[in-house]
Enzyme design. Structure first.
Site, PDB file in Angstrom:
ATOM      1  N   ARG A  45     -17.873  63.884  -2.436  1.00 22.48           N
ATOM      2  CA  ARG A  45     -18.577  64.913  -2.629  1.00 22.48           C
ATOM      3  C   ARG A  45     -19.935  64.907  -1.119  1.00 22.48           C
ATOM      4  NH1 ARG A  45     -22.827  63.233  -0.665  1.00 22.48           N
ATOM      5  NH2 ARG A  45     -24.368  62.589  -1.717  1.00 22.48           N
ATOM      6  N   GLY A 148     -21.892  58.987   3.237  1.00 20.80           N
ATOM      7  CA  GLY A 148     -22.713  59.588   3.126  1.00 20.80           C
ATOM      8  C   GLY A 148     -21.972  60.753   1.809  1.00 20.80           C
ATOM      9  N   SER A 150     -20.469  59.237  -1.051  1.00 18.65           N
ATOM     10  CA  SER A 150     -20.653  59.174  -2.472  1.00 18.65           C
ATOM     11  C   SER A 150     -19.587  58.972  -3.088  1.00 18.65           C
ATOM     12  CB  SER A 150     -20.553  60.702  -3.038  1.00 18.65           C
ATOM     13  OG  SER A 150     -20.964  60.359  -4.653  1.00 18.65           O
ATOM     14  N   SER A 151     -18.838  57.675  -1.160  1.00 13.41           N
ATOM     15  CA  SER A 151     -17.575  56.940  -2.305  1.00 13.41           C
ATOM     16  C   SER A 151     -18.411  55.802  -3.458  1.00 13.41           C
ATOM     17  CB  SER A 151     -17.729  56.248  -1.063  1.00 13.41           C
ATOM     18  OG  SER A 151     -18.549  55.023  -0.224  1.00 13.41           O
ATOM     19  N   ASP A 195     -24.350  63.079  -7.447  1.00 15.60           N
ATOM     20  CA  ASP A 195     -23.453  62.727  -6.893  1.00 15.60           C
ATOM     21  C   ASP A 195     -22.317  62.367  -8.662  1.00 15.60           C
ATOM     22  OD1 ASP A 195     -24.190  62.382  -4.670  1.00 15.60           O
ATOM     23  OD2 ASP A 195     -24.841  60.044  -4.517  1.00 15.60           O
ATOM     24  N   ASN A 238     -25.625  52.000   3.981  1.00 16.84           N
ATOM     25  CA  ASN A 238     -25.378  51.557   2.411  1.00 16.84           C
ATOM     26  C   ASN A 238     -26.287  51.943   1.718  1.00 16.84           C
ATOM     27  OD1 ASN A 238     -25.165  49.955  -0.089  1.00 16.84           O
ATOM     28  ND2 ASN A 238     -23.223  49.068   0.780  1.00 16.84           N
ATOM     29  N   LYS A 239     -27.148  52.731   1.285  1.00 20.85           N
ATOM     30  CA  LYS A 239     -28.486  52.826   0.202  1.00 20.85           C
ATOM     31  C   LYS A 239     -28.569  52.026  -0.417  1.00 20.85           C
ATOM     32  CE  LYS A 239     -26.725  56.009  -3.098  1.00 20.85           C
ATOM     33  NZ  LYS A 239     -27.227  57.696  -3.494  1.00 20.85           N
TER      34      LYS A 239
END
Length: 471
Positions: A45, A148, A150-151, A195, A238-239
């Site tokens: 997304r 960013g 949403s993988s 997401d 990578n959050k």
């Protein structure tokens, strides 16, 4: 605007002309020496506007994109989960479905298969089967990781859908989106659910205005000549690998509780700005004014907050922080709150402009996107020099652009006025930002900077083995 249609995930026959589906079938046969029974498709997304407000309870405006996660799957008679990836750099993994755990203490961020395990665990926690059978799963993804887009959430959502289908659960979109959002926290991130919601509730040709409590998606028609371009800064973020994302979540919760206590409310029961706003009966403008009046410091240290709440250090750590923010000593409350309220106003304005389309609609939308990026850069401090550079280049072409996703790297989303402007813009980015970027060497630039349009939500494709069993 209209409410999103279709309460349940669609189950379709596999498309005959999809090369990735055909390749995945063959990969699965080679990997597991048997055919898959079905394939799950789940899109990435892009969030058009409304960044870092979903976990504060405010609406967002994302759309699903063409890049997808595909999972080929088949049930097994044993109690093992067999996970493989078509990309050979990701090592296979196998575990017992009834006893596995998810350890999130990886120095480089969670391993790829742990996102799949999140989805499995989420469904098992929801369905509570007595003795779960195992499964074979093969992943194929063309969503750039840590970009960013949403993988990771697409993997979790696809895993939830695949597991739910294997255990014959009702494939109700809102329920699956809720399970997906909740179970992603097994990996350590404290997201707000955007997401996962768009993964299931997306509709072809429309952005989705997504609201919370209860979860609801409303289709938003964009101007016919609006073209969205995504450009990858090639800076990975990578959050789940750092505390940056959760630090912002914590700062928003603390700011909310400080304001709640200031207004003589039960601050322990209110941690989202939207709940505080509802309790006060204020408008967003009034919430912005409240912030300016009572959160005057640029930074608050831990002791100041302990004194304000009159609580112990242990209480603060256990109940107001997250596991990966327990060492934090400094908290920026004013800036985070101002961004959330102002960004939420921008989302509503963007939707209103979309509904009342005129000759200036795209121009107004571009300005809102620019304001959003400026706020994310200065108030939320989640941008990156490479993202800022892409946005600056965009502005020289009269194009509104902003970082999309958590930030600290990843992608920008840019709004162009028509196909011609988008093609000129993509060409210019390739010649300026990407031509001399060593990280772009050897890469197909069409996968790094590209135009996209709103796609549909998650689906299941039945394959020959499953169709035969059903018939």
């Amino acid at each position: 605007m209209s409410n999103s249609g279709g309460a349940f995930v669609q189950i379709l026959e596999a498309p005959d002309n999809c090369e990735r589906v055909s390749q995945l079938r063959n990969y699965f046969l080679n990997a597991f020496n048997r055919k898959p029974t079905f394939i799950v498709r789940c899109s990435g997304r892009v969030n058009i506007i409304g960044e870092h407000v979903d976990y504060c309870g405010y609406p967002v405006l994302p759309m699903a994109i063409e890049q997808t996660i595909l999972l080929a799957a088949a049930p097994t008679e044993d109690n093992l989960i067999h996970l493989k990836n078509v990309d050979s750099k990701y090592k296979p993994f196998k575990c017992n479905i009834n006893t596995f755990t998810i350890d999130v203490h990886d120095s480089d961020g969670p391993a790829w298969y742990k996102y799949l395990l999140c989805g499995v665990k989420g469904v098992l926690e929801y369905a509570k089967p007595q003795n779960a059978n195992g499964m074979m799963v093969l992943l194929s993804g063309n969503i750039p990781p840590a970009s960013g887009l949403s993988s990771s959430s697409a993997v979790v959502s696809a895993s939830v859908l695949a597991t739910a289908y294997l255990y014959n659960l009702p494939l109700e979109k809102q329920c699956l989106a809720t399970i997906s959002a909740e179970c992603e926290r097994y990996i350590g991130t404290q997201g707000g659910g955007m997401d996962q919601a768009i993964a299931f509730l997306a509709q072809q040709g429309c952005a989705q205005f997504i609201e919370w409590s209860p979860l609801r998606a409303t289709s938003v028609n964009l101007p016919e000549n609006a073209v969205f371009v995504i450009a990858n800064s090639l800076t990975e973020a990578n959050k789940a690998a750092t505390c940056d994302f959760n630090q912002r979540v914590v700062e928003c919760r603390l700011a909310c509780r400080v304001l709640a206590k200031t207004m003589h409310l039960n601050w322990r029961e209110i941690q989202r700005f939207s709940d505080l706003q509802k309790a006060l009966g204020y408008s967003l403008l009034e919430m912005e004014k409240l912030t300016n009046e009572h959160l005057k410091q640029l930074s608050y240290n831990r002791q100041e907050l302990l004194d304000f709440f009159d609580i112990s250090r242990d209480d603060f750590v256990e109940n107001l922080l997250t596991p990966n923010t327990r060492e934090a000593e400094s908290f920026k409350l004013r800036q985070r709150a101002l961004h959330v309220f102002q960004e939420s106003m921008r989302v509503q304005t963007f939707v209103n402009v979309s509904r009342d389309q005129s000759e200036r609609t795209i121009h107004l939308m571009k300005n809102l996107m620019k304001q959003s990026h400026d706020s994310l850069k200065t108030l939320y401090e989640c941008s990156h020099p490479n993202l800022d550079k892409l946005v600056e280049i965009s502005q020289t072409f009269g194009i509104g652009a902003r970082l999309t996703g958590a930030g600290w790297g990843g992608c920008i989303v840019a709004l162009c006025d028509g196909v011609e402007q988008s093609e000129q813009y993509i060409k210019a980015l390739k010649e300026t930002y990407f031509a001399n970027n060593p990280r772009a060497d050897g890469k197909d630039l069409s996968t790094i900077v590209f135009a996209t349009s709103p796609q549909r939500g998650a689906e299941i494709y039945l394959l020959d083995a499953m169709k035969t069993a059903i018939n």
